[in-house]
Design a protein around this motif. Structure first.
Motif, PDB file in Angstrom:
ATOM      1  N   GLN A  93      53.111  34.928  39.687  1.00  0.00           N
ATOM      2  CA  GLN A  93      52.633  34.605  41.041  1.00  0.00           C
ATOM      3  C   GLN A  93      52.509  35.836  41.924  1.00  0.00           C
ATOM      4  OE1 GLN A  93      55.568  33.547  39.713  1.00  0.00           O
ATOM      5  NE2 GLN A  93      57.073  33.036  41.283  1.00  0.00           N
ATOM      6  N   THR A  95      50.907  38.646  40.709  1.00  0.00           N
ATOM      7  CA  THR A  95      49.925  39.483  40.011  1.00  0.00           C
ATOM      8  C   THR A  95      49.209  40.412  40.987  1.00  0.00           C
ATOM      9  OG1 THR A  95      49.565  37.838  38.274  1.00  0.00           O
ATOM     10  CG2 THR A  95      47.824  39.452  38.614  1.00  0.00           C
ATOM     11  N   ARG A 124      50.308  40.612  29.254  1.00  0.00           N
ATOM     12  CA  ARG A 124      49.550  40.430  30.498  1.00  0.00           C
ATOM     13  C   ARG A 124      49.541  41.719  31.317  1.00  0.00           C
ATOM     14  NH1 ARG A 124      51.709  38.337  35.122  1.00  0.00           N
ATOM     15  NH2 ARG A 124      53.353  37.301  33.975  1.00  0.00           N
ATOM     16  N   CYS A 314      40.498  40.965  41.734  1.00  0.00           N
ATOM     17  CA  CYS A 314      41.736  40.201  41.784  1.00  0.00           C
ATOM     18  C   CYS A 314      41.804  39.563  43.166  1.00  0.00           C
ATOM     19  CB  CYS A 314      42.949  41.110  41.553  1.00  0.00           C
ATOM     20  SG  CYS A 314      44.534  40.246  41.722  1.00  0.00           S
ATOM     21  N   LYS A 346      36.042  33.520  34.932  1.00  0.00           N
ATOM     22  CA  LYS A 346      37.435  33.765  35.283  1.00  0.00           C
ATOM     23  C   LYS A 346      38.141  34.305  34.053  1.00  0.00           C
ATOM     24  CE  LYS A 346      39.886  30.129  36.323  1.00  0.00           C
ATOM     25  NZ  LYS A 346      40.388  28.990  37.111  1.00  0.00           N
ATOM     26  N   ASP A 348      41.409  34.731  31.770  1.00  0.00           N
ATOM     27  CA  ASP A 348      42.753  34.270  31.445  1.00  0.00           C
ATOM     28  C   ASP A 348      43.541  35.503  31.027  1.00  0.00           C
ATOM     29  OD1 ASP A 348      45.101  33.346  30.202  1.00  0.00           O
ATOM     30  OD2 ASP A 348      44.145  31.451  29.665  1.00  0.00           O
ATOM     31  N   THR A 357      33.539  29.092  34.890  1.00  0.00           N
ATOM     32  CA  THR A 357      34.149  28.294  35.950  1.00  0.00           C
ATOM     33  C   THR A 357      33.162  28.046  37.081  1.00  0.00           C
ATOM     34  OG1 THR A 357      35.964  28.194  37.558  1.00  0.00           O
ATOM     35  CG2 THR A 357      35.083  30.365  37.063  1.00  0.00           C
ATOM     36  N   LEU A 361      37.747  31.369  42.588  1.00  0.00           N
ATOM     37  CA  LEU A 361      38.996  32.039  42.224  1.00  0.00           C
ATOM     38  C   LEU A 361      40.074  31.687  43.235  1.00  0.00           C
ATOM     39  CD1 LEU A 361      37.695  35.648  41.357  1.00  0.00           C
ATOM     40  CD2 LEU A 361      38.281  33.836  39.736  1.00  0.00           C
ATOM     41  N   GLN A 362      41.288  31.483  42.730  1.00  0.00           N
ATOM     42  CA  GLN A 362      42.437  31.241  43.595  1.00  0.00           C
ATOM     43  C   GLN A 362      43.329  32.476  43.612  1.00  0.00           C
ATOM     44  OE1 GLN A 362      42.439  28.393  45.403  1.00  0.00           O
ATOM     45  NE2 GLN A 362      40.474  28.029  44.366  1.00  0.00           N
ATOM     46  N   ASN A 364      45.815  35.337  43.045  1.00  0.00           N
ATOM     47  CA  ASN A 364      46.358  35.972  41.839  1.00  0.00           C
ATOM     48  C   ASN A 364      45.457  35.818  40.620  1.00  0.00           C
ATOM     49  OD1 ASN A 364      48.856  37.114  42.806  1.00  0.00           O
ATOM     50  ND2 ASN A 364      49.627  35.021  42.963  1.00  0.00           N
ATOM     51  N   GLU A 365      44.299  35.156  40.765  1.00  0.00           N
ATOM     52  CA  GLU A 365      43.381  35.043  39.637  1.00  0.00           C
ATOM     53  C   GLU A 365      42.419  36.235  39.613  1.00  0.00           C
ATOM     54  OE1 GLU A 365      43.116  30.301  38.666  1.00  0.00           O
ATOM     55  OE2 GLU A 365      41.561  31.160  39.955  1.00  0.00           O
ATOM     56  N   GLY A 367      38.658  37.633  38.072  1.00  0.00           N
ATOM     57  CA  GLY A 367      37.387  37.185  37.526  1.00  0.00           C
ATOM     58  C   GLY A 367      36.250  38.109  37.902  1.00  0.00           C
TER      59      GLY A 367
END
Length: 408
Positions: A93, A95, A124, A314, A346, A348, A357, A361-362, A364-365, A367
């Motif tokens: 959370q 990132t 990661r 990010c 996005k 992973d 997608t 983007l939310q 911490n995601e 893409g």
């Protein structure tokens, strides 16, 4: 002395903050009152030993919970080199905090718990480091004291990590068996690992070569400020690429006017050449009307001038990104209005797969997005030049930075 910026990353409780505390403690980079303060805090927490992690955990919540939340920057130096450390969080959370800390790093230390080996968070964080084009990775296999300094366990972790890292193409990877708690192979070589001959962590940090990591080919000089008097007209900024020399033919963007470098001025007087990341004042042999946000580039290797870009970003804001969102884009010293025209995919960051997608983007995601600009910017790809290939997106109403990105 040159400066090495490095970041630490790894799973929760792998010992990142303890390692940094040990580095600072054993290099005598902390004051007596700091040591006294963490000794008292350690006693009040019931810790068996002095908790060196408290040197970097600056937030009250961090000290209470025993985790790193924010990015903590620490500074120390040895006779051979200066260092800036970014201690970044391990939780998924946070990132965005890790991306922030790693964005200016030359090197990343990936901590691995010797008992647990390579885990999902190890992969990661290594993948994020590769995305940010960090070319040097040190895999610090920590808590070797808890596996009896086993060479077999160390070699297993090394083989597992190399099998994974082949997929992402990191060039320089070093493996060091350490115990941050006891100090083995952190500053001094340990007698507990006679089978290891690769030098201590500090020795590796002092010796790693970073000069070639800079873009020394593409001459780039974004203008920060115009310095003008009755008899002087110069342009202040930082050299973000290439080696610029007196007499070089240059092109000014966006006007495309050409000139030659007349002089390169510093606080200590005139010099004949400058290179990244030197801050200088450049004068030209012609009177050109340039301003902050313009760029001077060497004529033989010019950047791209574009009004739309694709970038890997990010997302850092609680309000998600969606197609049609309008923001302010800051790139080097210029700012332009920007509209997100598409979310391409996005990422992973656990499986390294690109996912189609439609949901944006939310926080911490990561893409890839397409961006349309209100006016053209002068840029390189992030792969070519980290300084001229990076950007941030800003919410125009709140002035919050909502994303950091790398131009493709």
């Amino acid at each position: 002395m040159d400066l090495l910026r490095f970041t630490t990353a790894g799973s929760v409780d792998d010992g990142k903050s303890t390692l940094i505390g040990r580095l600072m403690y054993d290099t005598k980079a902390i004051f007596e009152d700091q040591l006294e303060a963490i000794e008292k805090s350690s006693q009040s927490r019931g810790d068996e030993n002095v908790n060196l992690a408290l040197l970097t955990d600056g937030l009250k919540a961090e000290r209470e919970q025993g985790i790193t939340i924010d990015v903590a920057y620490r500074y120390f130096a040895t006779p051979k080199r200066k260092f800036i450390i970014a201690d970044t969080p391990g939780h998924i959370q946070y990132t965005r905090n890790m991306v922030t800390g790693a964005s200016t790093a030359n090197l990343a230390i990936i901590l691995v718990d010797a008992r647990n080996g390579v885990v999902e968070q190890t992969k990661r964080h290594t993948f994020i480091a590769s995305l940010l084009k960090i070319k040097h990775i040190v895999v610090a296999v920590n808590k070797m004291d808890l596996v009896d300094y086993s060479e077999e366990q160390f070699n297993k972790i090394k083989a597992d990590f190399l099998a994974f890292s082949e997929k992402i193409g990191i060039e320089d990877i070093r493996f060091i068996p350490i115990s941050a708690l006891k100090g083995d192979n952190v500053v001094d070589n340990s007698t507990q690992t006679p089978w290891y001959a690769g030098g201590s962590l500090l020795e590796n940090l002092e010796k790693v070569e970073i000069d070639q990591d800079l873009d020394l080919v593409n001459g780039r000089f974004p203008i920060q400020r115009v310095v003008k008097t009755d008899d002087f007209n110069g342009f202040a900024g930082r050299v973000d690429g290439g080696i610029v020399k007196v007499g070089d033919e240059v092109v000014a963007f966006p006007s495309k006017e050409t000139a030659k470098i007349k002089s390169i001025e510093t606080m200590d007087g005139s010099i004949e050449e400058a290179f990244p990341p030197m801050s200088v004042v450049i004068t030209l042999d012609k009177e050109l009307e340039l301003k902050r946000g313009d760029m001077i580039a060497k004529a033989d290797n010019q950047p791209s001038e574009v009004d739309s870009i694709n970038a890997t970003v990010c997302w850092m804001n609680q309000n998600g990104l969606s197609v049609g969102g309008k923001y302010l884009l800051k790139h080097t010293t210029t700012e332009v209005e920007a509209t997100v025209t598409a979310v391409v995919d996005k990422l992973d960051i656990n499986t390294m797969e690109h996912i189609s997608t439609d949901s944006g983007l939310q926080m911490n995601e990561i893409g890839e997005i397409s961006i349309s600009l209100s006016s053209a910017i002068v840029t390189d790809s992030y792969k070519t030049n980290r300084a001229t290939g990076s950007l941030i997106l800003i919410d125009q109403e709140t002035n919050e930075t909502v994303a950091a990105g790398m131009i493709k």
